[in-house]
Design a protein around this motif. Sequence first.
Motif, short mmCIF file in Angstrom:
data_model
loop_
_atom_site.label_atom_id
_atom_site.label_comp_id
_atom_site.label_asym_id
_atom_site.label_seq_id
_atom_site.Cartn_x
_atom_site.Cartn_y
_atom_site.Cartn_z
N GLU A 169 0.85 -1.20 0.00
CA GLU A 169 0.00 0.00 0.00
C GLU A 169 0.87 1.24 0.00
OE1 GLU A 169 -2.97 -0.25 3.09
OE2 GLU A 169 -3.39 1.90 2.94
N SER B 86 -2.06 -4.53 10.47
CA SER B 86 -3.31 -3.91 10.94
C SER B 86 -3.46 -2.48 10.42
CB SER B 86 -3.36 -3.90 12.47
OG SER B 86 -2.39 -3.01 12.97
N ASP B 87 -4.72 -2.06 10.25
CA ASP B 87 -5.00 -0.70 9.79
C ASP B 87 -4.46 0.33 10.78
OD1 ASP B 87 -6.21 -1.62 7.55
OD2 ASP B 87 -8.24 -1.58 8.39
N LYS B 90 -0.82 0.78 10.14
CA LYS B 90 -0.62 1.51 8.89
C LYS B 90 -0.91 3.00 9.08
CE LYS B 90 -1.57 -2.35 5.81
NZ LYS B 90 -2.50 -2.96 4.85
#
Lengths: 171, 120
Positions: A169, B86-87, B90
Amino acid sequence: MKTMDDRIESATVVLLSKLSDIIDSHLLEAVDDVCQTRLILNEAIIKLERSFYGIQDELAKQHRLAEATVNDAGQDRLTAHLHQAIIGLQFHDLTDQLLQRVNARFDGLREMLVVMDYKKTMVSGHDQAEDISISLRKADETLTALSVKLQLTLSKSLRQEHMGSGDVELF
Amino acid sequence: MKTILVVDDSRSLRQMVAFCLTSAGYQVSEAADGVEALEITQGQQFDLILTDQNMPRMDGLAFIESLRTQTAYQKIPILMLTTESSDEMKAKGRAAKATGWLVKPFDPEKLIAVVKKVIS
């Protein structure tokens, strides 16, 4: 003659101390096993890497020597195998992290076992029946605090369950 | 030749990343944690940093935050390469001004593609 309370206290002290000793000795063995596993894994990965990079070097040399005879499809297949091997070899990093977590958890459990050893944590200055009640309550509080602390330290960060490559990402 | 600093406490992982990037034509230096990486970046300018998160002495996020305070590294791309997915983590990476987030295990092809994209 001993009263019922005396007998219960005496039995509880023996049980908690013995339980603590038994579990501690088994945890110590488990820690040793995990350390040994890490050593073997580490040596295995070093040998695998050495062979892997050696094969890659040899292939590159042969490819340069006989460039005309190696076709693009053959080179693509080699590259694909190489990439899959690199993904696979990363098992060492992932498993090593998990083994370190297992050992850290064992250490935390051994720390908790000391609390369970009534002989070491006994509160003095009260009558006997009160002693054991106070000690057990204190032990319960300490165990809860240690468990929470251990859980916070070892919050699970590695959730991979397969060796497929991970997400990418860009922010 | 573009230079890349790979920061990871796992020797085997560093070696694999270095192997892939060197094969793709980059010059690679290695550091075992954030502290060592900061020392290296004091004396050398890199075109890209690739860092792990969980490391002894100084983790990846602390390293990025510290590096971003240096004028020379305010605009340099920094990629996280970590087992953390995990978000929440991030989001912390984004807040620390990381350029991107790659979850291990990495695919050499994808890694090289991302590096090419951000380094240009």
